[in-house]
Design a protein around this motif. Structure first.
Motif, PDB file in Angstrom:
ATOM      1  N   MET A 773     -14.185 -35.827  -4.670  1.00 57.78           N
ATOM      2  CA  MET A 773     -14.034 -36.874  -3.652  1.00 57.78           C
ATOM      3  C   MET A 773     -15.185 -37.875  -3.740  1.00 57.78           C
ATOM      4  SD  MET A 773     -12.650 -34.600  -0.445  1.00 57.78           S
ATOM      5  CE  MET A 773     -12.528 -35.888   0.783  1.00 57.78           C
ATOM      6  N   GLU A 776     -15.041 -40.005  -7.141  1.00 56.71           N
ATOM      7  CA  GLU A 776     -13.978 -41.010  -7.103  1.00 56.71           C
ATOM      8  C   GLU A 776     -14.353 -42.146  -6.151  1.00 56.71           C
ATOM      9  OE1 GLU A 776     -11.835 -41.062  -9.148  1.00 56.71           O
ATOM     10  OE2 GLU A 776     -10.936 -39.148  -9.600  1.00 56.71           O
ATOM     11  N   LYS A 777     -14.835 -41.756  -4.970  1.00 54.36           N
ATOM     12  CA  LYS A 777     -15.113 -42.756  -3.943  1.00 54.36           C
ATOM     13  C   LYS A 777     -16.277 -43.643  -4.376  1.00 54.36           C
ATOM     14  CE  LYS A 777     -14.266 -44.150   0.299  1.00 54.36           C
ATOM     15  NZ  LYS A 777     -13.097 -44.923   0.608  1.00 54.36           N
ATOM     16  N   GLU A 797      -6.849 -41.012  -2.864  1.00 56.78           N
ATOM     17  CA  GLU A 797      -7.830 -40.608  -1.853  1.00 56.78           C
ATOM     18  C   GLU A 797      -7.142 -39.767  -0.781  1.00 56.78           C
ATOM     19  OE1 GLU A 797      -9.984 -42.973   1.666  1.00 56.78           O
ATOM     20  OE2 GLU A 797     -10.634 -43.590  -0.326  1.00 56.78           O
ATOM     21  N   TYR A 947     -15.303 -43.260   4.694  1.00 59.69           N
ATOM     22  CA  TYR A 947     -13.861 -43.006   4.680  1.00 59.69           C
ATOM     23  C   TYR A 947     -13.228 -43.678   5.894  1.00 59.69           C
ATOM     24  CZ  TYR A 947     -14.086 -39.542   0.990  1.00 59.69           C
ATOM     25  OH  TYR A 947     -14.234 -38.926  -0.220  1.00 59.69           O
ATOM     26  N   CYS A 949     -10.116 -42.579   6.728  1.00 61.38           N
ATOM     27  CA  CYS A 949      -8.924 -41.749   6.570  1.00 61.38           C
ATOM     28  C   CYS A 949      -8.237 -41.443   7.906  1.00 61.38           C
ATOM     29  CB  CYS A 949      -9.284 -40.454   5.850  1.00 61.38           C
ATOM     30  SG  CYS A 949     -10.666 -39.596   6.592  1.00 61.38           S
TER      31      CYS A 949
END
Length: 1297
Positions: A773, A776-777, A797, A947, A949
């Protein structure tokens, strides 16, 4: 030892490895089976007693050592079953599988039958148990328990559940159920004088390959020989010896005939390029579940969820489990796989890893009574009731509707109903009737009607047969006639013409063989449809495999650190509807293993499934000229159905090999005695070793070893040296070394060790997931700062976050004492909330419970936002949209992650050790202190990135916002007498106009989620004496997520000051919270929407007087960059584009860059202390054009107003005439935005450059007066014309064009 060696010389080539007998040991007598869960309330006939392996031949085989405990447990998973003459004694058949530690499998096929108990000791023991049971019953209130109670108790030892054979005959089912019902009550118990006692016994064959049909027929023939009144032609030893030592495995692509006791048995094995062997009847799996359910189950298996199959019948569990795993081709299930979970291993359902297990349901118990440790990610399949319970929100299989349609067509062509379940008929022995009837009704086959060789009938005859077969009286007569040997000639002839029964029809195949052929064809056609889906979806997978290791050793060493598959590029190449499924699927272990196998195939022999799959893709490429770059979501049907079915038919029609016939063995005189109805004690010395000169073993062994090596690799690559061994154990995956629990040793120590493996596995998984995570982020954010290429999509994501939620659920459900609700995490949170709220009432303290408060986001303005686990729980509980505990837990995780509090919240939750001890067993992950600390540390690392999310997923919820206006204090005009107003806009909508109480400058309001905030419109009504107002900025905070946005202003609002604006549109920037967590420091991400290189904008007009003017090169570069950013924006997937407003009007945006351009060389001399603005220049240009048009002074402009001049004048006038007071800089901003939207900017620029007004307003060296620069700028701006620029309503409100 020598005996076992000679027996194992050609073991890998042999059809069967072991023949086993399990049953009651007369010497040890009745032993209650404690592991299976004892229940003394039940009638002794229903209790569980231990079974034993009574004999197995040969003693041992090197390549497949005999595991006595596992075999005993799986042959008779419920132990011994007792019956009396009143009960049904129908034999049952079931299969099982043993997965060895290296992942290779062996198959067991079991025929269970009932044999009369001859031992007087056992009969009297049963009588005693019964009398004790009766006495207890009479003592306890003299009432006889109802049948349902006795049968539904937790460990009812009912008969081995009815297998397929029993289901097929309705009469036996009903009689057996009647018998069982009578068994439970004390009046109907066992009396040694009156009743005959029967006990179950099992014969089992262990084979290296799953030849289910052949084994089933062999065992049923052996049983028939035992129960028949005539002794078999040879002793049983001859047949068992034959199958153990003289029948070879058929070579790939060949068929084999060997001989049972009464009739020959056929089996065939697919060739090298065909789908691998799968003999379990897929049609049966579809019949049990229906196509729709089976496709949903298949999707859950592909996404590696926890799968629990539930049925009374062991064979059904095997049929569904094996069916679903064979359909995975070319992928393989990589985790725990136990299709039949013995009662003694129920604790294994606690495994916090993906699993596929089968649980036998007790007769009469219902699903609601089944307490499962974790259900958040569970797919529960109730096979007998034909229904499944799916996990929440999982993605659908691509093209699901068309896929189901294609499968249904295959099933219908074989006469099976796609719905399956109760409304689907059991296929009869020869169900070609229904198939042909269906086919004949379609006109396309009419011309074949009279072709007798096809087994078809003429139209009239068929109608007549339909009429006769539908007539119940005739059917009864026909059955009677059959029994008495009379033939109903006309009807027989018709039926024969259709069924092709007997010798004439199809080379002397029995109905059973026809049924097997039909099953094999149905199997392969269904599997081809599934294989074709993957061949279409992954047609170009090779292009995305990353192969960058020089040799196998270096690849194995760095396996953990390396990316093997370019996921982002692969997904960007897929059709939009496939993405939700594919983004989850490419994160699974089975996909990772598939790609690993592909990479390793450059150094080693290709793994067999991969070889077949790659062959398929190659073939498809030859047939299909579609360019691989053009991905389409148009459904492509499977084209191999006919040829794959023909290959099987040819093999079974023309037998390639025939094994040696069973023959007399050299046995001692008097052995091999036959006693009707009893399985004899076999002569061990004859069966212990095989022949020394077996031509079969010599002939096929070399090829066999090769194919056997393939088969071993098939499940799990067999690597030789230590490095590879270590790699297989650690690097590949978590669940693999726990594919199947050790069945032999169930001591507490072994159970503890298994749990310890789970704990280590969970920790490792957590480390890998958080690392992925982060990488990638951070990669994504590096791109936004201008480094490298973007490699994560919002979709990806979301997938990573969903899998983190799943991991947390699995951790929280490991080692639970008592299960409450479907989500273990939410259940723990509720317990915590209950305790904290009780303490709160006692102490009357605030909710924060001693936790720190968050510091204000800026020194002025917003009050402190309280941080607490309970507060965030209450936010989630107030969200009416979420209806389930699993959903609430996921929302809470997303919210905590967005607030960068996940690690801190969970630490707080686990700090209540008394609660954790109460809820969890000692071995649970959450009670392993060191692992728990590491786990929280891994989660803490996620605070390094931002994030959204929660905000981006729950788009319809109501959110409380708080807004504060911060004036510039040092000036006396911080207060104003006019009435201010505010409108907040975000990516998902705007708040509408909000009036603010005068001089309070702070307000809260509730609105449906606005998403990430982009702009604030700020204005006032210009009333009162002090109507001028200098504002520093506006702060707006989302009170649930704590996200704070700052909207810098730094300018006046008021008539006759600055640019005369009464309202401004301010562009937001995300404020990074400065929390003082240990991990928060030094790991901050830059603010999302600020360009790193530029200082905050103050009006450029005021900058020009300060001597820090940008150079011509800088100005040109900044325009280029602004345009570039807009183009990049449109190249991102739609859901991930973020705010276009920021790119147009924010720092470094298009408006800002063009403002610099127009200010270069601008004569803003302060005539009478009044600033001149670029807008003043525009107004003069418009005035000039309109004048020129009127006067006809056309020296410079040769014709009446061109369309470009006309549009420029129209836009400027429209902006001037609108009722809003947005000031001159605001008007400039609006004109640029409208020009960009309507693709006019590049046409207006030459007009401005050529207008005579320019000489009065601009210096000689101004960029606007440089022909070359102006024309290159036109070129740059033209590139924007390809994109659909849309503007927020906060800009375009009340502009009349």
């Amino acid at each position: 030892m020598s005996a076992s060696m000679s027996g194992s010389g050609s073991a890998p080539c042999r059809f069967a490895h072991y023949f086993i007998i399990c049953g009651i040991d007369n010497e040890t007598g009745l032993e209650p089976d404690a592991l299976a869960g004892e229940n003394f309330d039940q009638s002794p006939l229903k209790r569980t007693f231990k079974s034993k392996v009574l004999a197995h031949y040969p003693e041992n085989i090197e390549c497949n050592p005999f595991d006595q405990d596992a075999v005993n447990m799986l042959c008779m998973p419920k132990g011994l079953s007792f019956r009396t003459q009143r009960d049904s004694q129908t034999p049952q058949f079931h299969s099982f599988i043993i997965t060895r530690e290296d992942g290779s499998r062996t198959y067991g096929f079991v025929h269970t039958f009932y044999e009369e108990v001859t031992s007087p000791q056992i009969c009297s023991a049963m009588q005693t148990l019964h009398q004790m049971h009766q006495a207890e019953h009479n003592a306890s209130a003299h009432n006889c328990p109802s049948a349902s109670n006795s049968s539904s108790s937790s460990s009812s030892m009912d008969s081995l559940a009815s297998s397929l054979d029993e289901v097929e005959s309705p009469s036996s089912t009903s009689s057996s159920q009647g018998g069982r019902r009578s068994c439970g009550c004390s009046g109907e118990g066992y009396d040694s004088v009156r009743d005959t006692l029967y006990v179950s016994k099992a014969m089992c064959l262990i084979t290296p390959m799953p030849f289910m049909h052949a084994c089933k027929r062999f065992l049923s023939q052996i049983h028939r020989a035992v129960t028949s009144h005539q002794p078999p032609p040879l002793t049983l030893e001859s047949y068992i010896y034959n199958i153990l030592y003289e029948v070879p495995l058929p070579p790939p692509g060949r068929s084999l005939k060997f001989h049972g006791v009464y009739e020959p048995i056929l089996c065939q094995r697919p060739g090298v390029g065909e789908l691998p062997l799968a003999d379990f009847p897929l049609g049966e799996a579809f019949r049990l579940l229906g196509v729709e359910n089976l496709v949903q189950l298949f999707t859950c298996v592909l996404l590696e969820m926890q799968i629990l199959l539930y049925s009374q019948d062991y064979q059904r569990l095997m049929v569904v489990a094996e069916g679903i795993t064979t359909l995975l081709f070319p992928f393989q299930w990589q985790h725990v796989y136990v299709p039949i979970l013995p009662a003694s291993l129920l604790h294994f359902l606690d495994a916090p890893v993906p699993y596929l297990m089968g649980l036998q349901s007790k007769e009469g118990t219902d699903r609601s009574k089944l307490e499962l440790p974790q259900e958040a990610n569970l797919c529960f399949v109730d096979v007998d009731n034909h229904c499944i319970e799916l996990p929440e929100d999982f993605p659908q299989f691509p093209n699901k509707a068309e896929f189901i349609q294609e499968l249904s067509e295959v099933l219908l062509s074989f006469g099976l109903s796609p719905e399956g379940g109760k409304n689907s008929p059991e296929p009869a022995v020869s169900p070609q009737t229904s198939t042909l009837e269906k086919e004949l009704k379609s006109t396309s086959l009419r011309e074949l009607v009279d072709d007798k060789r096809n087994g078809n009938l003429g139209g009239e005859a068929l109608d007549m047969l339909e009429l006769l077969q539908g007539n119940p009286t005739l059917e009864r007569l026909q059955a009677l006639a059959k029994r008495t040997g009379v033939k109903v000639a006309r009807l027989e002839a018709l039926a024969a013409g259709q069924k092709a029964v007997g010798d004439e029809g199809i080379g002397g195949k029995s109905p059973v063989e026809e049924e097997e052929l039909r099953n094999a064809k149905l199997n392969v056609q269904l599997r081809e449809v599934f294989a074709a889906r993957f061949a279409t979806m992954f047609a170009d997978y090779e292009s995305f495999v990353i192969q960058n290791s020089p040799d196998l050793e270096s690849w194995l060493t760095n396996r953990e650190q390396m990316h093997n598959f370019d996921k982002a590029s692969f997904l960007s190449d897929q059709p939009e509807p496939y993405l939700p499924f594919l983004s989850h699927f490419i994160e699974t272990q089975m996909f990772a293993t598939f790609i690993d196998n592909k990479i390793m195939s450059q150094w080693e022999e290709k793994e067999p499934l991969l070889r077949v799959f790659d062959g398929r893709i190659e073939k498809a490429r030859l047939y299909n000229v579609r360019a691989p770059s053009l991905r389409s979501s148009v459904y492509q049907k499977c084209t191999f159905l006919k040829e794959s079915a023909q290959a099987i038919e040819q093999r079974l029609r023309k037998i390639d090999h025939t094994a040696i016939h069973p023959h007399l063995l050299d046995m001692k005189i008097g052995q091999g005695k036959y006693q009707h109805g009893f399985f004899p004690k076999l002569q061990a010395d004859v069966l212990a070793t095989g022949p020394t000169n077996n031509k079969w073993s010599n002939r096929t062994c070399s090829t066999q070893r090769r194919s056997d090596r393939h088969r071993q690799q098939n499940e799990h690559l067999v690597l030789d040296n230590d490095l590879k061994e270590k790699y297989m154990q650690e690097a590949r995956n978590l669940g693999k070394n726990l594919r199947q629990p050790k069945l032999s040793d169930l001591s507490p120590a072994v159970i503890a060790q298994t749990n310890w493996k789970f704990v280590e596995g969970l920790l490792k998984e957590c480390k890998m997931k958080t690392k992925r995570m982060l990488v990638e982020k951070m990669g994504r954010e590096a791109v936004e700062l201008g480094h490298g290429e973007v490699n994560i999509t919002g979709l990806e994501e979301n997938t990573l976050i969903a899998s983190l939620c799943d991991l947390l659920e699995r951790i929280w459900s490991h080692g639970l004492q008592v299960k409450q609700g479907k989500s273990a995490l939410w259940s723990h949170l509720l317990h915590y909330q209950g305790r904290e709220e009780k303490n709160e009432l006692l102490l009357e303290s605030p909710v924060s419970n001693g936790q720190e408060r968050r510091k204000p986001e800026s020194s002025v303005g917003l009050p402190v936002l309280r941080v607490s686990v309970i507060q965030d729980m209450r936010h989630i509980q107030n969200m009416g949209e979420i209806k389930t505990d699993v959903g609430r837990a996921r929302a809470w995780i997303r919210l905590s992650l967005e607030k960068k509090l996940l690690s801190q919240h969970l630490k707080q939750l686990l700090s209540n050790q008394a609660l954790t001890k109460k809820l969890y067993k000692r071995y649970a992950f959450l009670r392993c202190e060191e692992e728990k600390e590491q786990f929280l540390f891994h989660l803490l690392s996620l605070n390094a990135v931002d994030y959204f999310c929660f905000t981006s997923v729950f788009t319809t919820i109501m959110i409380p916002y708080r807004a504060v206006i911060i004036p510039i204090k040092k000036l006396s005009n911080a207060m104003t007498t006019s009435n201010p107003w505010l409108c907040v806009s975000g990516e998902l909508g705007d708040s509408g106009i909000l009036q603010i109480t005068k001089n309070v400058l702070e307000m809260t309001f509730d609105r449906q989620n606005l998403g990430k905030l982009t702009t604030v419109q700020l204005g006032h009504d210009n009333s009162g004496l002090l109507a001028k107002w200098l504002v520093d900025c506006v702060m707006v905070r989302n009170e649930i997520t704590g996200h704070t946005y700052k909207f810098p202003c730094g300018r006046w609002l008021g008539k006759g000051v600055d640019d005369g604006s009464l309202e401004r549109v301010l562009i937001g920037e995300f404020v990074v919270p400065c929390n003082d967590d240990e991990g928060g420091r030094g790991a901050k991400t830059p603010p999302l929407q600020r360009s790193p290189s530029q200082i905050r904008r103050i009006s450029i007009t005021s900058l020009t007087g300060r001597g820090n003017k940008p150079t011509t090169v800088q100005i040109q570069e900044s325009i280029g960059e602004a345009v570039n950013n807009i183009i990049k924006h449109f190249h991102k997937p739609e859901k991930e584009r973020g705010s276009l407003t920021v790119l147009l009007c924010g720092e470094g945006g298009l408006v800002w860059a063009l403002e610099q351009f127009f200010h270069h060389g601008f004569r803003s001399a302060r005539i009478f202390q009044k600033n001149v603005f670029v807008w003043d220049f525009y107004e003069k240009v418009v005035a000039f054009m309109e004048n020129a048009d009127q006067i006809g002074d056309l020296q410079e402009i040769p014709e009446p107003l061109s369309p470009n001049c006309e549009s420029f004048c129209r836009y400027v006038n429209a902006i001037n005439n609108m009722p809003r007071n947005i000031g001159k800089d605001g008007k400039f901003q609006l004109l640029v935005c409208l020009g960009a939207r309507d693709r006019l900017l590049s046409q207006w620029l030459p007009l401005l450059a050529d207008c005579p007004v320019i000489t009065r307003m601009y210096e000689e060296n101004a960029l606007l007066r440089d022909k070359l620069t102006a024309s290159s700028l036109v070129g740059v701006l033209e590139t924007l014309n390809d994109f659909p620029i849309t503007l927020e309503t906060s800009f375009t409100k009340s502009v009349e064009l």
